[in-house]
Design a protein around this motif. Structure first.
Motif, PDB file in Angstrom:
ATOM      1  N   PHE A   1      41.607-117.789  15.876  1.00  0.00           N
ATOM      2  CA  PHE A   1      43.022-117.627  15.502  1.00  0.00           C
ATOM      3  C   PHE A   1      43.735-118.951  15.679  1.00  0.00           C
ATOM      4  CE2 PHE A   1      41.830-113.342  16.707  1.00  0.00           C
ATOM      5  CZ  PHE A   1      42.515-112.551  15.815  1.00  0.00           C
ATOM      6  N   LEU A   2      44.644-119.247  14.766  1.00  0.00           N
ATOM      7  CA  LEU A   2      45.550-120.360  14.951  1.00  0.00           C
ATOM      8  C   LEU A   2      46.922-119.748  15.192  1.00  0.00           C
ATOM      9  CD1 LEU A   2      45.198-123.353  14.947  1.00  0.00           C
ATOM     10  CD2 LEU A   2      45.893-123.409  12.561  1.00  0.00           C
ATOM     11  N   ASN A   3      47.391-119.855  16.415  1.00  0.00           N
ATOM     12  CA  ASN A   3      48.649-119.201  16.800  1.00  0.00           C
ATOM     13  C   ASN A   3      49.758-120.237  16.963  1.00  0.00           C
ATOM     14  OD1 ASN A   3      47.531-116.630  16.885  1.00  0.00           O
ATOM     15  ND2 ASN A   3      46.878-116.871  19.009  1.00  0.00           N
ATOM     16  N   PRO A   4      50.536-120.494  15.929  1.00  0.00           N
ATOM     17  CA  PRO A   4      51.581-121.507  16.044  1.00  0.00           C
ATOM     18  C   PRO A   4      52.661-121.077  17.035  1.00  0.00           C
ATOM     19  CG  PRO A   4      51.205-120.880  13.761  1.00  0.00           C
ATOM     20  CD  PRO A   4      50.510-119.885  14.601  1.00  0.00           C
ATOM     21  N   LEU A   5      53.135-122.011  17.802  1.00  0.00           N
ATOM     22  CA  LEU A   5      54.281-121.825  18.715  1.00  0.00           C
ATOM     23  C   LEU A   5      54.068-120.755  19.783  1.00  0.00           C
ATOM     24  CD1 LEU A   5      57.353-122.089  16.296  1.00  0.00           C
ATOM     25  CD2 LEU A   5      56.109-123.904  17.454  1.00  0.00           C
ATOM     26  N   ILE A   6      52.845-120.296  19.965  1.00  0.00           N
ATOM     27  CA  ILE A   6      52.642-119.220  20.946  1.00  0.00           C
ATOM     28  C   ILE A   6      53.099-119.650  22.335  1.00  0.00           C
ATOM     29  CG2 ILE A   6      50.222-119.906  21.309  1.00  0.00           C
ATOM     30  CD1 ILE A   6      51.385-116.329  21.605  1.00  0.00           C
ATOM     31  N   ASN A   7      52.915-120.932  22.662  1.00  0.00           N
ATOM     32  CA  ASN A   7      53.286-121.349  24.018  1.00  0.00           C
ATOM     33  C   ASN A   7      54.792-121.385  24.229  1.00  0.00           C
ATOM     34  OD1 ASN A   7      50.707-121.623  25.262  1.00  0.00           O
ATOM     35  ND2 ASN A   7      50.365-123.320  23.840  1.00  0.00           N
ATOM     36  N   TRP A   8      55.548-121.341  23.139  1.00  0.00           N
ATOM     37  CA  TRP A   8      56.999-121.225  23.282  1.00  0.00           C
ATOM     38  C   TRP A   8      57.348-119.861  23.846  1.00  0.00           C
ATOM     39  CZ3 TRP A   8      60.665-124.323  19.841  1.00  0.00           C
ATOM     40  CH2 TRP A   8      60.092-125.571  19.553  1.00  0.00           C
TER      41      TRP A   8
ATOM     42  N   PHE B   1      61.636-118.347  18.712  1.00  0.00           N
ATOM     43  CA  PHE B   1      60.894-119.304  17.882  1.00  0.00           C
ATOM     44  C   PHE B   1      59.399-119.006  17.940  1.00  0.00           C
ATOM     45  CE2 PHE B   1      64.703-121.994  18.483  1.00  0.00           C
ATOM     46  CZ  PHE B   1      64.926-122.336  17.161  1.00  0.00           C
ATOM     47  N   GLY B   2      58.913-118.798  19.168  1.00  0.00           N
ATOM     48  CA  GLY B   2      57.486-118.529  19.344  1.00  0.00           C
ATOM     49  C   GLY B   2      57.052-117.274  18.606  1.00  0.00           C
ATOM     50  N   VAL B   3      57.858-116.234  18.728  1.00  0.00           N
ATOM     51  CA  VAL B   3      57.489-114.963  18.099  1.00  0.00           C
ATOM     52  C   VAL B   3      57.437-115.117  16.580  1.00  0.00           C
ATOM     53  CG1 VAL B   3      58.271-112.614  17.668  1.00  0.00           C
ATOM     54  CG2 VAL B   3      58.351-113.541  19.981  1.00  0.00           C
ATOM     55  N   ILE B   4      58.465-115.791  16.008  1.00  0.00           N
ATOM     56  CA  ILE B   4      58.451-115.985  14.553  1.00  0.00           C
ATOM     57  C   ILE B   4      57.206-116.776  14.166  1.00  0.00           C
ATOM     58  CG2 ILE B   4      59.675-116.967  12.577  1.00  0.00           C
ATOM     59  CD1 ILE B   4      62.262-116.610  14.182  1.00  0.00           C
ATOM     60  N   GLY B   5      56.918-117.837  14.953  1.00  0.00           N
ATOM     61  CA  GLY B   5      55.758-118.670  14.659  1.00  0.00           C
ATOM     62  C   GLY B   5      54.477-117.872  14.606  1.00  0.00           C
ATOM     63  N   VAL B   6      54.239-117.065  15.632  1.00  0.00           N
ATOM     64  CA  VAL B   6      52.980-116.326  15.691  1.00  0.00           C
ATOM     65  C   VAL B   6      52.949-115.211  14.651  1.00  0.00           C
ATOM     66  CG1 VAL B   6      51.423-115.025  17.148  1.00  0.00           C
ATOM     67  CG2 VAL B   6      52.849-116.767  18.147  1.00  0.00           C
ATOM     68  N   GLU B   7      54.062-114.485  14.543  1.00  0.00           N
ATOM     69  CA  GLU B   7      54.045-113.316  13.664  1.00  0.00           C
ATOM     70  C   GLU B   7      53.894-113.718  12.207  1.00  0.00           C
ATOM     71  OE1 GLU B   7      53.814-110.224  14.615  1.00  0.00           O
ATOM     72  OE2 GLU B   7      53.891-110.878  16.706  1.00  0.00           O
TER      73      GLU B   7
ATOM     74  N   TYR C   1      49.888-110.557  21.683  1.00  0.00           N
ATOM     75  CA  TYR C   1      50.414-110.377  23.032  1.00  0.00           C
ATOM     76  C   TYR C   1      51.209-109.083  23.153  1.00  0.00           C
ATOM     77  CZ  TYR C   1      54.144-112.311  20.304  1.00  0.00           C
ATOM     78  OH  TYR C   1      55.047-112.519  19.301  1.00  0.00           O
ATOM     79  N   TRP C   2      51.465-108.447  22.047  1.00  0.00           N
ATOM     80  CA  TRP C   2      52.308-107.247  22.102  1.00  0.00           C
ATOM     81  C   TRP C   2      51.888-106.340  20.959  1.00  0.00           C
ATOM     82  CZ3 TRP C   2      55.619-105.373  25.598  1.00  0.00           C
ATOM     83  CH2 TRP C   2      56.447-104.334  25.215  1.00  0.00           C
ATOM     84  N   GLY C   3      51.523-105.080  21.242  1.00  0.00           N
ATOM     85  CA  GLY C   3      50.984-104.224  20.191  1.00  0.00           C
ATOM     86  C   GLY C   3      51.800-102.976  19.913  1.00  0.00           C
ATOM     87  N   TRP C   4      53.013-102.890  20.473  1.00  0.00           N
ATOM     88  CA  TRP C   4      53.852-101.697  20.299  1.00  0.00           C
ATOM     89  C   TRP C   4      53.087-100.435  20.676  1.00  0.00           C
ATOM     90  CZ3 TRP C   4      58.707-102.859  20.083  1.00  0.00           C
ATOM     91  CH2 TRP C   4      59.100-104.039  19.477  1.00  0.00           C
ATOM     92  N   ASP C   5      52.318-100.574  21.716  1.00  0.00           N
ATOM     93  CA  ASP C   5      51.558 -99.478  22.278  1.00  0.00           C
ATOM     94  C   ASP C   5      52.522 -98.590  23.072  1.00  0.00           C
ATOM     95  OD1 ASP C   5      49.831 -98.875  24.979  1.00  0.00           O
ATOM     96  OD2 ASP C   5      48.634 -98.862  23.153  1.00  0.00           O
TER      97      ASP C   5
ATOM     98  N   LEU D   1      62.435-103.382  12.962  1.00  0.00           N
ATOM     99  CA  LEU D   1      63.184-104.051  14.016  1.00  0.00           C
ATOM    100  C   LEU D   1      63.573-105.483  13.695  1.00  0.00           C
ATOM    101  CD1 LEU D   1      61.365-102.687  17.186  1.00  0.00           C
ATOM    102  CD2 LEU D   1      63.499-101.932  16.188  1.00  0.00           C
ATOM    103  N   ALA D   2      62.827-106.117  12.779  1.00  0.00           N
ATOM    104  CA  ALA D   2      63.095-107.537  12.525  1.00  0.00           C
ATOM    105  C   ALA D   2      64.564-107.811  12.200  1.00  0.00           C
ATOM    106  CB  ALA D   2      62.185-108.055  11.424  1.00  0.00           C
TER     107      ALA D   2
END
Lengths: 664, 184, 171
Positions: free
Chosen positions: A619-626, A510-516, A238-242, A394-395
């Protein structure tokens, strides 16, 4: 004919903007209020002129007038009508005109509404805002003119870029532009305050809601942009640092720092200089962001200077920055803080820590975004910075920011004690440690993720406790839980709106950590009837069909059954779309979506010659909907904080006037 | 006042500051080191042609950016040029090349620009070092600035006592909020 | 602080000026470069050359790629024209942009191309010529000046006409 009128309206608007700047300046210097009023009327008249211009451009698009280059570029005869409306901002020249429209709306509303409230600032505000308008109207009229004609009239147009036909992309640019142009108003009043030498909090109070609304739109634009990327770009993220994404993220960061630090000025009358700096920075980044997006200076591999827009933009940023810096410097002494910091453990200090972290993130993003330009300067080769570099750098900063988000609301103005803070944090710290231990037992590994989860859980507990403490205090007065809670919100919308925003960000975290960290993927060629397993999911390839869609679209759609633990839970249809006229392919994913994760499937490849097999990427994207859910809470929180409250505001304004009177 | 001993310059404050610096430094190094360590450790010289899956190719392609597609990683880009590049990756993997060898191959041919992570050498080393320098340096300046702000406080007007509900029990909480509301 | 901010703006501005350099147009000197010819291609028995080595010759510099559809349109015209002018001292040089070697070689074989061809290592030549896509063709006169630039596929007639003019001027 229609186009000529449209262009003529644009020219008059440009001339009117010049007139407004000159009249406001003349009126102020000769102390002739009538000229200033005339300048105000001029800025208001620009609005109908730009509206007319936009309306006529849309009319030309609707009438399929391909003698206009812009219409030929972004539209075609077959395109559905609603897309013809949205192609107003589907291309360079049109979106610049659209930008002018939004700027004209904001300008007219601000000038009309704040006229009596901030009379002393008005002449200067008119000069500053007219400068911005002159620049953007000039660009539209002379450099990126949407009414330019073609020598030969083509029979049909190219049609809107398929990537821009998604609903997310239709509303995403207007949101971003609203955010961008919205920030121009607080900047205008800040510089006006500098020029007028009226350096109390007037400009901040006047533009407080503007700032929040601009920030809201920018946030919405960022979230929608992410959603659009997830739904249309087909890469599972959802975000590519473009550079284009960063271009809107950087002003958002600066704006976020500003929103926090103005609270110190309102409460403690400190950091006037700092707030000036932040709003100037935000404005500069707004213009710089627009410049990056429009010139393609960073993302395009080689030369970009096919239009004069790049150098003009940069010159404008430099001029406005020097202009602002000059005024800040002239009022240096008056901007100096009169109050001082009592303790390093206080609310005002917490806001400063927040500012430091956000500006550090901003500095890193800025450095990385501009790295291609700098590296070309020194090595002759245009460099590139990919997402892994951003994530590594950045993390830790984002982690600290999350922690601060939880702790800062516990601090008090002037000073807080370590003991008290420690007591308030003890239980949340224990609870989040237990949570992380449970996660570890549930076989979730990776120290980065666990530290991240700990910080986010800790901050979430602290924020929830803030809600609970407030509610309980009210309940002690005999109110019911719900009444106590809603009264609490209503009594101090700004504070609790802010906490809701924090909750939204934490849920997104939470969602970002899950997906990343926990994203899984696999790619496989399947025969019809074949299946693929990823995590708990099994997917069976049932069928594939090709059929024509609307316009020139050719759709290939696969039908897949999704099983969890052997039970059929969903049937999904990932597909590819081919715009036959331009030959542009799109990969549209489909997903089995639950609160825990998305099972996200892309149809990567299918040749009609081997009709019975196709390649899928899953893809299995955990917590993406968060991420999306947190986004919604974030937006609602901003609405709570920004919602107009007429009665209370006028009371506040009155008491302020009294206070000022008393101070005199 | 519970926080007197935490005044600027006090021993406790000094200790806190040093701890903070060390922590920040550790976090940054921690973020950088694992990625350094994992580079070039993927090689497997079995010599035989290996069975290469699409996943193996994607794993590398994810971190390569073909100049034909602006800011789109190679595993997603749909152009013919990118398909050719993916074939090369597959071919190299079949020949037993390591991840790093493939990255080197691409950066030699097309420049460092095609790598998601620029190499940690030459000019692009600056890219890796600058955040590690700027942010801690910023932190040092920032803490100096905070100390200065704080130092002036000693001579300035003292705090109104009412604003320091220090031994705040939860019942004071509402009072605090109401107080702040009034100040608004 | 202001010093820092302004020097930052300065560097960025300078960088932008550098980045906005455009391709060498007709009448401007052609940037020098070094090429390593692809396997099986040579110029005067050499496996590599620089533009400087070509001084005194008319050079037709063509950027192409195997994945580029429009390049296929002009490929035959280049080979035919080369056959016609090779003995008059005209040098044709094909430079493959963002291409992979096996595909480039397949492409060259498909069109029976015999004039020297090379991969653009590190994308340096493409950057120096600031190409915006493929195909692009630069015709360079014996003194090293660009005399003609073509974006997109070139017409055989245009190519022949330009070469004829240059040959007449040259001698």
């Amino acid at each position: 004919m229609i186009a000529d009128i449209g262009y003529f309206a644009l020219l008059i608007a440009f001339v009117t903007a010049i007139y407004a700047a000159v009249a406001a300046w003349y009126g102020k210097s000769k102390d002739k209020m009538r000229w200033v009023e005339s300048a105000r009327n001029a800025t208001i008249i620009i609005l109908p002129l730009v509206v007319l211009s936009c309306a006529l451009l849309v009319t030309s698009i609707l009438r399929n007038d391909f003698s206009l280059e812009y219409v030929w570029r972004v539209s075609s005869i077959e395109m559905p009508t609603y897309l013809k409306f949205t192609s107003l901002w589907g291309g360079q020249a049109g979106s610049l005109l659209f930008w002018n429209l939004l700027l004209a709306i904001f300008t007219a509303v601000a000038m009309a509404r704040k006229w009596h409230e901030q009379k002393e600032l008005m002449p200067y505000a008119l000069i500053v805002i007219s400068m911005t308008q002159i620049f953007f109207l000039g660009l539209s009229a002379f450099v990126e003119n949407p009414f330019t004609r073609l020598d030969v009239i083509p029979p049909n147009g190219n049609g809107l870029n398929p990537l821009l036909r998604h609903p997310g992309m239709i509303i995403h640019p207007p949101m971003l532009y609203l955010g961008f142009t919205g920030f121009i108003i607080p900047y205008t009043f800040a510089i006006a305050a500098l020029m007028a030498g009226k350096l109390d909090d007037g400009w901040i109070r006047t533009t407080r809601r503007w700032t929040l609304v601009a920030w809201l739109f920018l946030s919405l634009g960022l979230i929608l942009g992410g959603r659009w990327a997830y739904d249309v770009l087909g890469w599972g993220g959802y975000w590519g640092w473009d550079p284009v994404e960063n271009a809107s993220f950087m002003p958002w960061l600066a704006g976020t720092a500003f929103l926090h630090s103005v609270m110190i000025q309102e409460k403690r009358h400190m950091f006037k200089m700092w707030n000036m700096f932040l709003i100037i920075l935000t404005y500069s980044l707004v213009i710089y962001g627009t410049f990056i997006v429009r010139s393609g200076v960073i993302s395009s591999v080689h030369s970009f200077a096919r239009s004069a827009i790049g150098p003009l933009f940069f010159a404008f940023i430099a001029i406005m920055f020097i202009f602002s810096a000059y005024w800040v410097n002239r009022r240096r002494d008056e901007l100096a803080s009169t109050n001082s910091l009592q303790s390093l453990l206080s609310r005002e200090a917490a806001f400063l820590y927040n500012n430091f972290l956000i500006l550090a993130i901003l500095a890193v993003v800025f450095l990385f975004t501009n790295y291609p330009i700098v590296s070309e300067l020194f090595t002759g080769e245009k460099g590139f910075v990919g997402p892994p570099v951003y994530e590594k750098a950045l993390a830790p900063l984002f982690g600290l920011l999350v922690l601060l988000m939880g702790v800062a609301p516990l601090t008090m103005w002037y000073r807080s004690s370590v003991k008290r803070l420690g007591r308030a944090m003890r239980w949340p710290a224990i609870a989040s440690t237990i949570t992380v231990i449970v996660l570890f037992i549930l076989n979730i590994r990776g120290w980065g993720a666990l530290v991240g989860f700990w910080a986010a859980t800790f901050a979430t507990f602290l924020t929830l406790l803030e809600f609970w403490k407030g509610t309980r205090a009210r309940m002690k007065r005999g109110e019911s839980v719900w009444a106590a809670f809603s009264n609490l919100m209503a009594r101090n919308r700004r504070r609790y709106g802010g906490y809701w925003i924090h909750m939204g960000v934490l849920i997104m975290a939470f969602g970002v950590i899950g997906v990343e960290v926990f994203q899984q993927e696999t790619q496989l060629r399947l025969e019809k009837g074949g299946s693929l397993t990823l995590g708990r999911y099994e997917m069976v390839f049932n069928d594939i069909n090709r059929f024509p869609g609307p316009d020139d679209l050719m759709i290939t759609e696969a039908t897949m059954d999704v099983y969890v633990d052997g039970r059929l839970v969903d049937t999904i249809t990932p597909r590819t779309e081919l715009y036959t006229r331009t030959g542009q392919p799109m990969t549209i994913p489909d997903a089995r979506s639950t609160i825990a994760e998305d099972f996200y499937v892309l149809l990567v490849n299918w040749e009609p010659t081997s009709a019975n097999s196709a390649t899928f990427r899953v893809f299995l994207n955990p917590l993406i909907n968060w991420v999306w859910g947190g986004g919604i809470i974030f937006v609602l929180g901003t609405l709570i904080a920004a919602w107009p409250d007429r009665k209370k505001q006028s009371v506040a304004a009155r008491s302020r006037r009294v206070a000022i009177g008393a101070a005199d | 006042m519970g926080n007197r001993e935490w005044e600027v310059g006090s021993e406790k404050w000094q200790a806190l500051r040093v701890t903070l610096y060390v922590l920040v430094l550790a976090v940054f190094l921690g973020a950088a080191i694992p990625s350094v360590a994992q580079d070039g450790s993927e090689g497997d010289d079995s010599g035989l042609k290996k069975a290469v899956t699409a996943n193996d190719v994607n794993k590398i392609a994810k971190r390569v950016y073909c100049p034909v597609c602006e800011s789109t990683p190679l595993d997603v880009c749909q152009t013919q040029a990118c398909a050719d590049w993916r074939d090369i990756i597959r071919q190299k993997l079949e020949e037993g090349a390591s991840e790093q060898e493939i990255f080197d191959y691409f950066s030699n041919l097309y420049g460092d620009r095609v790598l998601a992570e620029p190499p940690r050498e030459g000019f692009s080393l600056l890219l890796w070092l600058l955040p590690l320098i700027i942010v801690p340096l910023g932190a040092v300046f920032f803490s100096r600035y905070m100390r200065n702000l704080k130092a002036t406080a000693v001579q300035s007007v003292s705090v109104p006592d009412t604003a320091v509900p220090d031994a705040a029990a939860s019942s004071d909480y509402l009072a605090r909020i109401e107080k702040e509301l009034e100040n608004n | 602080m202001w010093v820092g901010v302004f020097s930052l703006i300065g560097i960025l501005g300078w960088g932008l000026v550098q980045t906005s350099k455009t391709r060498p147009e007709a009448g401007q000197p052609a940037p020098d470069f070094t090429v390593q010819f692809l396997d099986g291609y040579r110029w005067e028995d050499r496996t590599s050359a620089t533009l400087d080595d070509f001084k005194g010759h008319i050079v037709v510099l063509n950027f192409w790629a195997s994945w580029c559809v429009e390049c296929r349109v002009e490929a035959k015209a280049f080979e035919d024209t080369w056959q016609k002018y090779a003995d008059q001292g005209v040098i044709f040089l094909g430079v493959a942009h963002v291409d992979v070697e096996p595909r480039s070689l397949e492409y060259l074989k498909e069109f029976n191309i015999s004039y020297p061809n090379a991969l653009d290592y590190g994308d340096r030549i493409s950057s120096d010529y600031e190409i915006t896509g493929v195909p692009e063709t630069f015709i360079i006169d014996p003194s090293g000046q660009v005399v003609y630039v073509q974006l997109g596929p070139i017409q055989e007639a245009t190519l022949v006409q330009t070469l004829e003019q240059l040959l007449v001027q040259g001698g």
